[in-house]
Every structure is written in structure tokens, then in C-alpha cells.
Design a protein around this motif. Sequence first.
Motif, short mmCIF file in Angstrom:
data_model
loop_
_atom_site.label_atom_id
_atom_site.label_comp_id
_atom_site.label_asym_id
_atom_site.label_seq_id
_atom_site.Cartn_x
_atom_site.Cartn_y
_atom_site.Cartn_z
N PRO A 143 0.78 -1.25 0.00
CA PRO A 143 0.00 0.00 0.00
C PRO A 143 0.80 1.29 0.00
CG PRO A 143 -0.19 -1.15 2.11
CD PRO A 143 0.47 -2.09 1.16
N THR A 166 -2.26 3.68 -6.49
CA THR A 166 -2.00 2.40 -5.83
C THR A 166 -2.43 2.43 -4.37
OG1 THR A 166 0.29 3.14 -5.40
CG2 THR A 166 -0.08 1.76 -7.33
N ALA A 203 -6.32 2.39 -4.32
CA ALA A 203 -6.85 1.08 -4.73
C ALA A 203 -7.01 0.15 -3.54
CB ALA A 203 -5.92 0.45 -5.77
N TRP A 204 -6.24 0.37 -2.47
CA TRP A 204 -6.34 -0.48 -1.29
C TRP A 204 -7.62 -0.23 -0.50
CZ3 TRP A 204 -3.81 -4.61 0.74
CH2 TRP A 204 -2.66 -5.03 0.07
N PRO A 234 -10.97 0.11 -1.50
CA PRO A 234 -12.03 -0.88 -1.79
C PRO A 234 -11.60 -2.31 -1.46
CG PRO A 234 -11.07 -0.02 -3.83
CD PRO A 234 -10.56 0.84 -2.73
N VAL A 235 -10.32 -2.62 -1.65
CA VAL A 235 -9.84 -3.98 -1.34
C VAL A 235 -10.06 -4.29 0.15
CG1 VAL A 235 -7.80 -5.44 -1.16
CG2 VAL A 235 -8.16 -4.07 -3.22
N LEU A 236 -9.66 -3.37 1.02
CA LEU A 236 -9.80 -3.58 2.45
C LEU A 236 -11.26 -3.58 2.88
CD1 LEU A 236 -6.81 -1.40 3.69
CD2 LEU A 236 -6.96 -3.89 3.72
N VAL A 244 -13.79 -4.63 1.03
CA VAL A 244 -14.33 -5.94 0.60
C VAL A 244 -13.86 -7.04 1.55
CG1 VAL A 244 -14.24 -7.69 -1.20
CG2 VAL A 244 -14.60 -5.30 -1.82
N VAL A 245 -12.57 -7.02 1.92
CA VAL A 245 -12.04 -8.02 2.84
C VAL A 245 -12.77 -7.95 4.18
CG1 VAL A 245 -10.01 -8.70 4.17
CG2 VAL A 245 -9.78 -8.14 1.74
#
Length: 688
Positions: free
Chosen positions: A635, A664, A667-668, A670-672, A674-675
Motif C-alpha cells: 500500500p 496504488t 486502490a487499497w 475498496p480492497v480492504l 471488501v475483505v
Amino acid sequence: MFPTGPSLAVNVRSAYKTYDGTNYILKGLNLSVAENQIYALLGPSGCGKTTLLNCLLGKGSLNSGLVFLKHRKISDVGYMPQNIALHQELTIRELFLYYGMMFNINDDSIREKSSFLLKILELPDDKRIVGSMSGGQQRRMSFALSIFHDPKILILDEPTVGLDPMLCESIWNMLRDMANHGKTIIITTHYIEEAKGSHCVGIMRRGRLLAEKEPLILMEELGCEYLEDAFLQLCKVDKHLSDDDDITPELAYILPDKRASSQTVDYNTSFSTHRLKAQLTKSCWMLRRTILITLFVLVLPFVQISSFQMATGSDPIDLPIAYVNQEMPYSTYSCANVTNNIYNECFMNETDTTNVFLSCNMLDVMRRNKLKMIEYSTLEDARRAVMKNDAWALIHFRDNFTLHLSTKFIDGKNVKNYTIEMANVDAQIDQSNQLLSYFIKSKILQTYKEVMGEAFKTCQLDNSIARLPLKFMDPVYGTEKTSFRDYTGPSMLSLTAFYLPVLYTAAMMLFEKDGGLLDRLMVSGMRFSEIATSHFIIQIGFILIQNFGTMILMYSGLFFNSPFEGSILTTYLLLNIISLVGMLFGFVLSLLSKSQTDAAYFGIGCNFLMKFLCGMMWPTQGMNRALQVFSFFLPITLATDALRSLGSRGWGLSHPDIQLGFCTTLAWIPVLLVVSGLIMKKKKNWYE
């Protein structure tokens, strides 16, 4: 339809519950609780009482069977967990206000209810800190909060544990009075005899209900004088049953009515501003109550940046350097006795060079560069000093060093190899510390350049003759004085912006989670979105102050004045995005961790990972190729590069490298998210 009966407040039919698909906690249990009555649930530890209560509250679901609650609104249900589950840092008054705001009770009613409960439950003064109260007082406080909002159904898990008999009797009198005024109460207890005060007792063992009757009737049917004897007699009969008699697996999935579904507490409430206000108010109280920890969290980034700036990047001083100067005999003549030097006489004077000793000038420059020069009489002694770690390097000037150096320049292409050898400055360096050895080498080269430059100037010659055949022009970006601290400074800024929100978020979420606090709040109607929003608001306040302060500390001329050529606003925005990612990562940690200790270990490991793989301590170009690819997706790798470019190159958002650093990192998010959602979906009761 579900068979409820006209006067049943709680009804459970054919309840089966297993966590591993093999061992059943509840085995075909049927339970009926009439309205306006006290129902005492008795049974040994591990018989399934708490599991049953969780299913009644909707915290857990049955594998088979149905649960029905007549009153399903959150405000209609009161719950006292087996754990005390109180915020230890708050006062009694603050806790009443907190739960009052959570249930949207007006201030006058909160004061009235608080005063009544303080008196009836014999609680201390309402200014008393909960953590300073005795265990019994805290349990009474927990009970008070469960009835504070005047629920219609009250579920109490071991409410009288640790209380003296007189107070237990007082609580039971209160419960009977509540039942007479329209409340339905389910209570579990280990004190079997006190359950005689209930309207009905349910005796559980091995996940089944052995009996469900009025206490006196049950005692009369079994011919027992005490309820405890009746309990033991039923358990002894049940003990003779084999495990095969406990459950018929094929019946575990047969519902009494396939059209019906369980109706437990309805948690589908909308986002509430009054609950958010309660959570924010509580957080502010706790920050004020733990002022030292609050100040520590607020000031920690400034301490980290300050200590880093003061501890790194500066040239080492007083490094011991051994030297042997054979140009100046150790026992008879020293540099202190030299009256002439390169600043007033040319060292290439062919008629007389005896009064110019370049070795003395070089040693003098090294001392001015804060190297501790230690003279030895022989090479063996000097080399031994380096081997014993009394010195970091050995410098050797040969006989007639200045004369041979002069001859070397005068003779040009005709110079002899012997003269070239004698004109060398021999240096042996301890290479065990790469940074120090690099520093010593650079100081020796700088010393030679400075001394020879002055020497040729005195001789009225172009000093470029003594220069290496390599000319470094003005830097494209940065300055010739750029230090290691200037490279690692943005790394420390980035790591601080990321890592502290990780720790703070994980610690705060797990603080609520530990001891059943979060469990109790969720059952009381507090939505996760309200808790997260409250935490987000508090944390954003910290982040905005910390990032602004650390930027001033690092880049302002008032403090460390690190190189900065770019946009202040762009840099500040990037730091806040990094902190936001850190917040979300901390939340994921809190979901994955069972305790604050687990989160701390995981967080420390991630901190080291970031340091080593995000180009903070060493350029990513020096990594293994596979690690470079892995580092690219972390990240803060490219965000740290963007911070360096913003500071030293002055690039803005229009530059692709800066855009890549933002993208970059963003982008983390939405990833976090969703997780986090997947973890919460998989772990239904993640807050327990």
C-alpha cells in the motif's frame, strides 16, 4: 403458523444446534416462557444455557428448529451478559447517560431512572469510576443497564454471581415486581435454591430440557423438600441415558412447520443519529479520562519524526583513525613544528620542498572534519589498533611523501613506478560497517581534493590538474549535500502516517470487543456503521492534526528544514490517504485478531514488512526481482516514492509517478472494505 399460544412471550420448538456438525449443543429442546413471568433456566456449565440465550437474542442461529419472541424490537429486549461488559474508564453517571442516549431517552428520564437504580441497587455515588468499583458493584451496574430502557423481555445470564444474599433477595424482589407490571424475565443461575422465587423453572442437561414446571409443583412431584434435590434427582435419571438416546440425527433437520421461520430480535434498524451521538460522546469521555494515553497517541508521530531527524543522516564524529606518518619521524619531528605549508609555499618548488609537508595538511583537514586522528609509530601497531577495534581505519604516509608527489606531477609521463608508489596515501579500512567505511572513504577523498586544490592554487597552477578525470555537473534534482536522512525522511513520514492508525484502530476496536463490550452494544441496538462512523470521526481528527504537524516538523525552516520543492496541499492529501488505508487495515486486523495482543504482534510484523519491502530503508531496485514485484503492490511503496518526488523534485499531480502513488494507495481502500465485509459475513458473531 408457529404454535405460540396466546400468553407465550418466548417459545422454542425442536431446537438443534451444533458447531461442528457432530456434537450437538442443543438436542431437540422445547421451551415455553409465559408472559409476565420469571423463568429460571437451571443447568450445569456446558449444558447449553448460554447457547440457547444467544439463539433467543438472534446472535446465533439454530441448525434446526424455531424460536419465537413476542416482542422483537431492540428496545423491547434487555440483556445482561455473563461477563460484566462495562466501560471501566467511565463513571456511573456517564454510563447511564451513554445507554440513555443510545435508547433515545430524554435527560429528565435518565436522571430519574439513574437516581432510582442507584438507590435500589445500593450503588456508589454516580461520580464513581466503574473500574474502581468492586466486582459485586460492577455486576449490579451491569444489571441496572439491562433494565434501564424499561424492556418488555429481560434476559439475564448469571446476574447474581458474587452478590451477597441480602442483595440477591433485593434483586429477586425487584424482578418479581417487574413481572407483576408486565415484564417477562428469563434468568440463568447457578444458585438453584434462589430459583424458587421464579414462576417456572427449566432444568437443562446435555442440551435438553429435563423438566419445565413451577418450582413447588416440581418439588412435590419428585417428593423433594429442596429444589436442589429435585435438580439432582432429574440429573441422575438423565445420567443413565446413553449418548445415542440424546438425539436422533435424522430428526435434527425436521421442522415442526416448514412454512414458519424463527422470529428473534429484529436488528434491522436504520442508521441513527442519537446512537452516533451516544458513541461520539462516550469516545470523548474516554479520551478525556485517559488523557495521558490520548496525549501519547497525539504526540507520538512528532516524537518519532523528531527522534529520526536528530538521530540519522548527520556525519559521524570523533571516529578514531590510526595513522603512521613516515614523512614526519615519530620520535624527532612532528607536524606541530612545521612553520611553512601549502598555503604560503608551493609544494613543487624544485629548489626547496623540505618545509612543505602535504601529509600534515591532510591530517589537519581530517581533524577539522571531526575525525579523531591517532598517531602510531609503526604500521604493525596501527594495524593492531584496527584489529582490536581501537580504530576504524589505518592511513599511511610514506617517506618523503610530498617530494614524491611533487616529482610525480613534474615528471609527468616520465615518472617512475617507484615514485608513483611512494606518492600514494595507503588506507586500510574496517569494512564490517558499510556505512562507516563509506563515510571514511568519502572523507579521505574530500580531504585529498581540498588539500591538492589549495596546493595547486599556491603554485599558481590550475587545480583541475589534481582532480580525478570525472566531473560531476550540477544535480538535476536535489543538491550535492543530499543526505541519507533526506532519502529516508519521506519513508518515515509515510510509515508513521500508515502504521499509527493501524495500531490505534485495532486497539480501539478490540478494546470494545474484549470483555463482551461490543457484543453488548450490538444487542442494545448499536449498529456497526454507527460505531465505525464514530471511530472514523475521532480518528480523522487525530490524523489531520498529526499529518499537518509532522509536515511542519520535517519541512519547516523552524525545525528540520528537509528539502521540499512540491505542493504542500498535494503532500498533505497523500499523507491523509495513506492514514485512511492504515485505518482500514487496522480494522481488518481487529476482525482477524482475538485479542489486542494478537493484533499487536501482527501489526509489529507488518511494520517490519513495510520497512524492508517498501523501499524505506533501501531502494527497491536493490531487491530480488520477485520481491520488487511484490513490493510494487504494497500500500505505501509507490506512495513513498511519490512523497520523495514531491519533496525533492517538485513534481505535482500532473506527473505520472505522483498519480501512480495516489492510485496504488487509493486502490487499497475498496480492497480492504471488501475483505472486511467478507470476514464479517463469514464470522457472523465477529464482535464476540
